[in-house]
Design a protein around this motif. Sequence first.
Motif, PDB file in Angstrom:
ATOM      1  N   ASN A   1      16.052 -11.462  11.623  1.00 41.95           N
ATOM      2  CA  ASN A   1      14.889 -10.584  11.631  1.00 41.95           C
ATOM      3  C   ASN A   1      14.148 -10.749  10.308  1.00 41.95           C
ATOM      4  OD1 ASN A   1      15.396  -9.298  14.178  1.00 41.95           O
ATOM      5  ND2 ASN A   1      17.061  -8.155  13.170  1.00 41.95           N
TER       6      ASN A   1
ATOM      7  N   LYS B   1      13.336  -8.628   8.175  1.00 43.95           N
ATOM      8  CA  LYS B   1      13.931  -7.832   7.101  1.00 43.95           C
ATOM      9  C   LYS B   1      15.214  -8.447   6.562  1.00 43.95           C
ATOM     10  CE  LYS B   1      11.910  -3.379   8.383  1.00 43.95           C
ATOM     11  NZ  LYS B   1      12.162  -1.971   8.782  1.00 43.95           N
ATOM     12  N   ASP B   2      15.745  -9.444   7.289  1.00 47.64           N
ATOM     13  CA  ASP B   2      16.943 -10.139   6.797  1.00 47.64           C
ATOM     14  C   ASP B   2      16.597 -11.176   5.729  1.00 47.64           C
ATOM     15  OD1 ASP B   2      18.548  -8.777   8.631  1.00 47.64           O
ATOM     16  OD2 ASP B   2      18.163 -10.257  10.199  1.00 47.64           O
TER      17      ASP B   2
ATOM     18  N   ASP C   1      14.620 -12.619   2.279  1.00 46.32           N
ATOM     19  CA  ASP C   1      14.031 -12.149   1.028  1.00 46.32           C
ATOM     20  C   ASP C   1      12.637 -12.744   0.868  1.00 46.32           C
ATOM     21  OD1 ASP C   1      14.274 -14.759   0.007  1.00 46.32           O
ATOM     22  OD2 ASP C   1      16.233 -14.324  -0.883  1.00 46.32           O
TER      23      ASP C   1
END
Length: 266
Positions: free
Chosen positions: A243, A245-246, A248
């Motif tokens: 995802n 949000k996984d 950086d």
Amino acid sequence: MLKHTQELLDIMSRLRHPQEGCAWDLKQDFTSLVPYLIEEAYEVADAIERNDLDDLRSELGDLLLQVVFHSQIANERGLFNFEQVSEGICNKLIRRHPHVFAGAVFNTDEERQQAWEREKAIERQAKSKADEPKSVLSGVARNLPALIECEKIQDRAANHGFDWPDALPVFDKVLEELNEVKEAWQSGDQAHIQEEIGDLLLVAVNLARHLNVNAEVALKESTKKFSRRFQHIEQQVKASGLNLKDCDLAELDALWDQAKQALKLS
């Protein structure tokens, strides 16, 4: 009057009939219809941008409905009717095109534009109220998108001599305003930050004018470009089983650079 034009007017009249009409249509007034009027205008623009001509025909009909709706409400109040709306725009077009309808001769586009602006100024003067302050900026619609309003205001001022002679000093002004944004940000004063951001956007519009770029269109195109690149990132992340949000920021930046290259080649 053309058959379907009269039919449209008759339908709108029936929808607004006090006893037999539609409850929703009867509740509407000039103010309540404004969001729909604006929305329909944008949907016309969207159909043109997509080059969907069938949809354009449909959306123009929806926009025409708004004109008919407002005209019907005005007619009920004894203000004006659709025929008078049509008459007004016919008269305005004839006035503003003396080279077509009155034998005037303009040797250059600049002469034609100056005559157009003179006629518009006369019209604004005729519409102004006695107690209103007289200004060359009067008459610019307040509900325009901010970039378009800014451009129109600046064009008015420029037509009366208030403008830089060319683009070069505007580049310097952009840098000056950018530095003032940074100073405001360092101060932590949010109201001041907003003010300086506004000044930066205003001078960016001015730069666009000097470079013969429509600021509204330019921002629209850049937003679409951003969306295409971001969607490319989403696809790459999803293909890797992750995802957004996984990841950086460094990973996303690398994917952004990939998207720029991939979409440049597509």
